[in-house]
Design an enzyme around this catalytic site. Structure first.
Site, mmCIF file in Angstrom:
data_model
loop_
_atom_site.group_PDB
_atom_site.id
_atom_site.type_symbol
_atom_site.label_atom_id
_atom_site.label_comp_id
_atom_site.label_asym_id
_atom_site.label_seq_id
_atom_site.Cartn_x
_atom_site.Cartn_y
_atom_site.Cartn_z
ATOM 1 N N LEU A 33 48.849 39.166 -15.208
ATOM 2 C CA LEU A 33 49.663 37.946 -15.231
ATOM 3 C C LEU A 33 48.825 36.676 -15.227
ATOM 4 O O LEU A 33 47.749 36.616 -14.627
ATOM 5 C CB LEU A 33 50.607 37.944 -14.027
ATOM 6 C CG LEU A 33 51.552 39.145 -13.935
ATOM 7 C CD1 LEU A 33 52.472 39.010 -12.714
ATOM 8 C CD2 LEU A 33 52.387 39.290 -15.199
ATOM 9 N N GLU A 35 49.458 32.031 -15.884
ATOM 10 C CA GLU A 35 50.440 30.948 -15.676
ATOM 11 C C GLU A 35 51.613 31.007 -16.662
ATOM 12 O O GLU A 35 52.697 30.529 -16.360
ATOM 13 C CB GLU A 35 49.750 29.590 -15.780
ATOM 14 C CG GLU A 35 49.017 29.169 -14.516
ATOM 15 C CD GLU A 35 49.948 28.991 -13.306
ATOM 16 O OE1 GLU A 35 51.005 28.354 -13.443
ATOM 17 O OE2 GLU A 35 49.605 29.503 -12.226
ATOM 18 N N GLY A 36 51.392 31.570 -17.849
ATOM 19 C CA GLY A 36 52.483 31.712 -18.820
ATOM 20 C C GLY A 36 53.587 32.591 -18.246
ATOM 21 O O GLY A 36 54.765 32.227 -18.252
ATOM 22 N N HIS A 37 53.183 33.746 -17.706
ATOM 23 C CA HIS A 37 54.162 34.652 -17.084
ATOM 24 C C HIS A 37 54.816 33.969 -15.875
ATOM 25 O O HIS A 37 56.033 34.050 -15.684
ATOM 26 C CB HIS A 37 53.475 35.926 -16.580
ATOM 27 C CG HIS A 37 52.818 36.750 -17.639
ATOM 28 N ND1 HIS A 37 51.446 36.893 -17.721
ATOM 29 C CD2 HIS A 37 53.335 37.490 -18.653
ATOM 30 C CE1 HIS A 37 51.149 37.697 -18.731
ATOM 31 N NE2 HIS A 37 52.272 38.059 -19.326
ATOM 32 N N VAL A 176 52.736 28.136 -22.412
ATOM 33 C CA VAL A 176 51.801 27.532 -21.456
ATOM 34 C C VAL A 176 50.396 27.703 -22.034
ATOM 35 O O VAL A 176 50.031 28.782 -22.507
ATOM 36 C CB VAL A 176 51.910 28.208 -20.067
ATOM 37 C CG1 VAL A 176 50.889 27.622 -19.105
ATOM 38 C CG2 VAL A 176 53.330 28.036 -19.520
HETATM 39 P P1 AMP Z 1 53.362 40.087 -22.101
HETATM 40 O O1 AMP Z 1 52.940 40.467 -20.719
HETATM 41 O O2 AMP Z 1 52.239 39.607 -22.964
HETATM 42 O O3 AMP Z 1 54.227 41.121 -22.754
HETATM 43 O O4 AMP Z 1 54.297 38.823 -21.920
HETATM 44 C C1 AMP Z 1 55.428 38.846 -21.113
HETATM 45 C C2 AMP Z 1 56.232 37.601 -21.355
HETATM 46 O O5 AMP Z 1 55.444 36.468 -21.052
HETATM 47 C C3 AMP Z 1 56.672 37.468 -22.815
HETATM 48 O O6 AMP Z 1 58.001 36.962 -22.853
HETATM 49 C C4 AMP Z 1 55.692 36.479 -23.353
HETATM 50 O O7 AMP Z 1 56.181 35.730 -24.445
HETATM 51 C C5 AMP Z 1 55.469 35.579 -22.147
HETATM 52 N N1 AMP Z 1 54.221 34.839 -22.277
HETATM 53 C C6 AMP Z 1 52.989 35.357 -22.545
HETATM 54 N N2 AMP Z 1 52.094 34.362 -22.671
HETATM 55 C C7 AMP Z 1 52.761 33.204 -22.495
HETATM 56 C C8 AMP Z 1 52.394 31.824 -22.511
HETATM 57 N N3 AMP Z 1 51.154 31.435 -22.751
HETATM 58 N N4 AMP Z 1 53.361 30.899 -22.291
HETATM 59 C C9 AMP Z 1 54.642 31.283 -22.059
HETATM 60 N N5 AMP Z 1 55.050 32.560 -22.022
HETATM 61 C C10 AMP Z 1 54.136 33.506 -22.237
#
Ligand code: AMP
Length: 280
Positions: A33, A35-37, A176
């Site tokens: 995880l 900051e986006g998550h 993010v």
């Molecule tokens: P992941 O763990 O890569 O499958 O991502 C899980 C969720 O977090 C998905 O909905 C992604 O789009 C979101 N996510 C990943 N990176 C970012 C980011 N930089 N900004 C916003 N959301 C993100």
């Protein structure tokens, strides 16, 4: 914060909360995880009364030559972050509980999967919609939160929810970024220092292109070609640079309305994606 591995146990607990009229916010992730998550978790905490986050590296969305085995896994720090955010439930399913023996309920991701990443990652969105349907059935969310970084994924899930008449609101939250503009991603840890510097070009090109596209009167194809020549010197391989309608994800006839400019490219062996939405 309760950490739960059993789908049935989680569903039972959530059903009890739903009986008490609690609204469930769900944030599906593959862990590692950043900051986006966490921004998604914060949106969920603001808008719902119970926040469920899942961590599951979904094998069916990785191609045979992709990075499933080496995908970063950081469970200890992930749980620390989620505890700090006061998440109510963390769901850590095993692959065999999501895909029991003789599982045959794969879903078709539909026409939105035919563009952008779809042709470049055969089977990827089939794996994504299938796992999301399983996770939705277990977590019974009122609102599910996705990041605009995976814009196509969020659109495909919105369409799936519509097609299957699920009573789930799908929200797409802003990308993010690191201070220098690079979109945060669990895969950024693969980048060497030199590659990390190279990677800055992606968001810079997108930012430049955003103002360029607002002003010019060129065909979408010519715009894509211009952006490809801007990006090319900085990256190792371009999967696509696509300017599409932000809703249908198809090539727009005219540069009008809400457009999506999306990039997928390789820096070294790492495949990165990023995008901007442009209103014209
Ligand atoms: P992941 O763990 O890569 O499958 O991502 C899980 C969720 O977090 C998905 O909905 C992604 O789009 C979101 N996510 C990943 N990176 C970012 C980011 N930089 N900004 C916003 N959301 C993100």
């Amino acid at each position: 914060m309760k950490v739960i591995k059993s789908p049935n146990q989680l569903t039972r607990l959530i059903l009890k909360l739903k009986k008490k009229k609690k609204r469930i916010g769900f944030v599906p992730t593959m862990g590692s995880l950043h900051e986006g998550h966490l921004s998604l978790v914060r949106f969920a905490a603001k808008e719902t009364s119970v926040v469920v986050a899942s961590i599951f590296v979904n094998p069916t969305q990785f191609g045979p030559k992709e990075d499933f085995k080496r995908y970063p896994r950081n469970l200890v720090s992930d749980l620390k972050f989620l505890r700090r955010e006061k998440v109510d439930f963390v769901f850590l399913p095993t692959a065999s509980s999501i895909y029991p023996k003789r599982f045959n309920a794969f879903l078709n991701p539909g026409p939105l999967a035919k563009t952008l990443c779809g042709p470049k990652r055969p089977g990827h969105f089939r794996g994504v919609v299938t796992v999301m349907k399983r996770l939705f059935d277990i977590t019974l969310p009122d609102i599910a939160y996705f990041g605009a970084k995976d814009y196509q994924q969020a659109r495909i899930i919105q369409e799936m929810v519509k097609r299957l008449h699920l009573s789930i609101q799908v929200k797409t939250c802003p990308i993010v970024r690191e201070k220098d503009g690079l979109a945060m991603s669990s895969r950024n840890v693969y980048l060497s220092l030199e590659e990390r510097l190279q990677a800055r070009a992606i968001s810079r090109v997108l930012q430049f292109a955003k103002s360029f596209i607002r002003k010019v009167h060129l065909s979408p194809h010519t715009i894509e070609q211009n952006i490809i020549s801007l990006l090319k010197p900085y990256v190792d391989k371009i999967d696509y640079v696509s300017l599409v309608d932000a809703v249908s994800l198809r090539k727009p006839k005219r540069l009008k309305g809400k457009l999506l400019l999306a990039i997928a490219c390789f820096i070294g062996k790492t495949r990165l994606i990023d995008n901007v939405v442009i209103q014209r």
